[in-house]
Design a protein around this motif. Sequence first.
Motif, PDB file in Angstrom:
ATOM      1  N   ILE A  16      13.143 -24.068  -3.474  1.00 39.35           N
ATOM      2  CA  ILE A  16      12.126 -24.762  -2.663  1.00 39.35           C
ATOM      3  C   ILE A  16      12.237 -24.232  -1.230  1.00 39.35           C
ATOM      4  O   ILE A  16      13.316 -24.275  -0.627  1.00 39.35           O
ATOM      5  N   LYS A  17      11.124 -23.766  -0.699  1.00 35.94           N
ATOM      6  CA  LYS A  17      11.171 -23.088   0.609  1.00 35.94           C
ATOM      7  C   LYS A  17      11.111 -24.100   1.762  1.00 35.94           C
ATOM      8  O   LYS A  17      10.102 -24.205   2.460  1.00 35.94           O
ATOM      9  N   ASN A  26       7.074 -31.293   0.896  1.00 28.62           N
ATOM     10  CA  ASN A  26       6.362 -31.940  -0.212  1.00 28.62           C
ATOM     11  C   ASN A  26       7.010 -31.644  -1.547  1.00 28.62           C
ATOM     12  O   ASN A  26       7.313 -32.564  -2.316  1.00 28.62           O
ATOM     13  N   THR A  27       7.207 -30.348  -1.808  1.00 25.28           N
ATOM     14  CA  THR A  27       7.822 -29.948  -3.080  1.00 25.28           C
ATOM     15  C   THR A  27       9.232 -30.509  -3.169  1.00 25.28           C
ATOM     16  O   THR A  27       9.695 -30.927  -4.236  1.00 25.28           O
ATOM     17  N   ASP A  76      16.186 -29.173   5.201  1.00 26.31           N
ATOM     18  CA  ASP A  76      15.650 -27.937   5.785  1.00 26.31           C
ATOM     19  C   ASP A  76      16.730 -26.862   5.881  1.00 26.31           C
ATOM     20  O   ASP A  76      17.936 -27.166   5.862  1.00 26.31           O
ATOM     21  N   VAL A  77      16.266 -25.637   5.971  1.00 24.04           N
ATOM     22  CA  VAL A  77      17.177 -24.489   6.106  1.00 24.04           C
ATOM     23  C   VAL A  77      16.655 -23.609   7.241  1.00 24.04           C
ATOM     24  O   VAL A  77      15.496 -23.722   7.639  1.00 24.04           O
ATOM     25  N   VAL A  78      17.532 -22.736   7.729  1.00 20.71           N
ATOM     26  CA  VAL A  78      17.130 -21.889   8.865  1.00 20.71           C
ATOM     27  C   VAL A  78      16.361 -20.650   8.384  1.00 20.71           C
ATOM     28  O   VAL A  78      16.514 -20.227   7.236  1.00 20.71           O
ATOM     29  N   PRO A  79      15.567 -20.062   9.266  1.00 23.25           N
ATOM     30  CA  PRO A  79      14.796 -18.864   8.884  1.00 23.25           C
ATOM     31  C   PRO A  79      15.694 -17.694   8.477  1.00 23.25           C
ATOM     32  O   PRO A  79      16.895 -17.686   8.750  1.00 23.25           O
ATOM     33  N   VAL A  80      15.057 -16.720   7.823  1.00 24.50           N
ATOM     34  CA  VAL A  80      15.801 -15.536   7.347  1.00 24.50           C
ATOM     35  C   VAL A  80      15.233 -14.272   7.968  1.00 24.50           C
ATOM     36  O   VAL A  80      14.075 -14.239   8.372  1.00 24.50           O
ATOM     37  N   ALA A  92      17.173 -17.438  -5.400  1.00 23.97           N
ATOM     38  CA  ALA A  92      18.435 -17.977  -5.935  1.00 23.97           C
ATOM     39  C   ALA A  92      18.917 -17.134  -7.115  1.00 23.97           C
ATOM     40  O   ALA A  92      19.208 -17.661  -8.194  1.00 23.97           O
ATOM     41  N   ARG A  93      19.007 -15.853  -6.884  1.00 24.37           N
ATOM     42  CA  ARG A  93      19.408 -14.921  -7.944  1.00 24.37           C
ATOM     43  C   ARG A  93      20.893 -15.097  -8.272  1.00 24.37           C
ATOM     44  O   ARG A  93      21.727 -15.186  -7.379  1.00 24.37           O
TER      45      ARG A  93
END
Length: 404
Positions: A16-17, A26-27, A76-80, A92-93
């Motif tokens: 989930i992004k 939302n997701t 939330d997560v930080v940008p890449v 998520a490989r």
Amino acid sequence: MSVRPSVQRFIEYLRIKTVQPAPDYNTCTQFLRQQAQEIGLEFYAKEYVAGKPVVVLSWPGTSPELPSIILNSHTDVVPVFEEFWNYPPFEARRVATDEHQTDFKIYARGSQDMKIVGHGYLEALRRLKCDEGRRLRRTVHAVFVPDEEIGGHDGMQLFVESPEFAQLNAGFALDEGMANPEEALRVFYGERAPCWVKFVARGNTGHGSQFIEGTAAEKLMPIIDHLMRFRQTQLQIFKTPRDDGSQRTLGDVTTANLTLLSSGVQQNVVPESAMAGFDIRMTPAKDYAEVRRELEALAEAHGAEAQFVQFWDDNSTTATDASNPFWPAFEQAVGAQGFTVFKEIFPAATDSRYLRRAGVPALGVTPLCNAPILLHDHNEFVKESEFLAAIDFYTAVIAAVADV
Ligand SMILES: CSCC[C@H](NC(C)=O)C(=O)O
Ligand SMILES: [Zn+2]
Ligand SMILES: [Zn+2]
């Protein structure tokens, strides 16, 4: 070989992004709702700021009148910087660590920070409730908050001030910590306070070929110099072992870094204003109000102004002795899992500071030992074995603290 259901669910969460600056909350909420249904947890989601849901999954205890246990995580997560990743950061490989596939690395942004924690809680609750049919004494709330990575102002900050939070009757909280390249389990019982200050100076302008007096830059220079010297003194303290010979950690000192500098319009025009921004992190041993006064006085002494962009003024820490009834239960459960605890002050800011300020004892733990620190880094991953061990860890710890 098929992927274990718990790992499959973790991978689903990682995909989930929820990446800043436009997280797909939302997701994420739909995913959490699905988890709540499957595990049989009460569910609610509320947006204190539109589009930024706080999600709570609750498991009532047998003594619901007792103060509850909060299992906090941010979604939330930080940008890449995708070009630096070996695998797509939201795929998520699973990559085998050896040809016998004894273990896998799961590459994903947020795997360490902090979806292993949030999803670890959910799998532990699933095991306790669904697989083992347990009932715990205290009510347990798994709380999923937005926006920690940008300061938590629209997430945890508003949530702790809400009537819904008061209703939770929180007695003790777990939150994120940090991986440790060494063996011990890092347990954070407090954190350094952020002080983000901008020094703004105004002065005389004119032609760049002249000796203009009283320029903005001249006013700023001694301020920068002063803080750089302060930085040196703290660095010396940081490098000096404690009386017992142990290494100091960042939590023992106050750091100051010059992180913003701006001035000027054209090379031959002496600028009318100049700004220097510092990221200062204050150890809880400091008197924060005094630091603020000193910075204001420093600015004033040189004809500049101090503007505080962030200033945290609470230095609450969580007791790690028997005065905190949850500590012995936590310590015992962790010890029984074979971990050695290393108590620390978190160097940066997490949502735990809002909980501690609200009077809720909080411990920051990410059960990743002998693991590289990859939070906010390229190629963030956790090993599948680490995720499975995190489920064991939370199963034991949640059962222990919820039975206090
Ligand atoms: C002042 S809000 C910023 C929050 C952020 N937290 C982390 C963990 O990086 C930080 O300490 O910079
Ligand atoms: Zn985090
Ligand atoms: Zn982070």
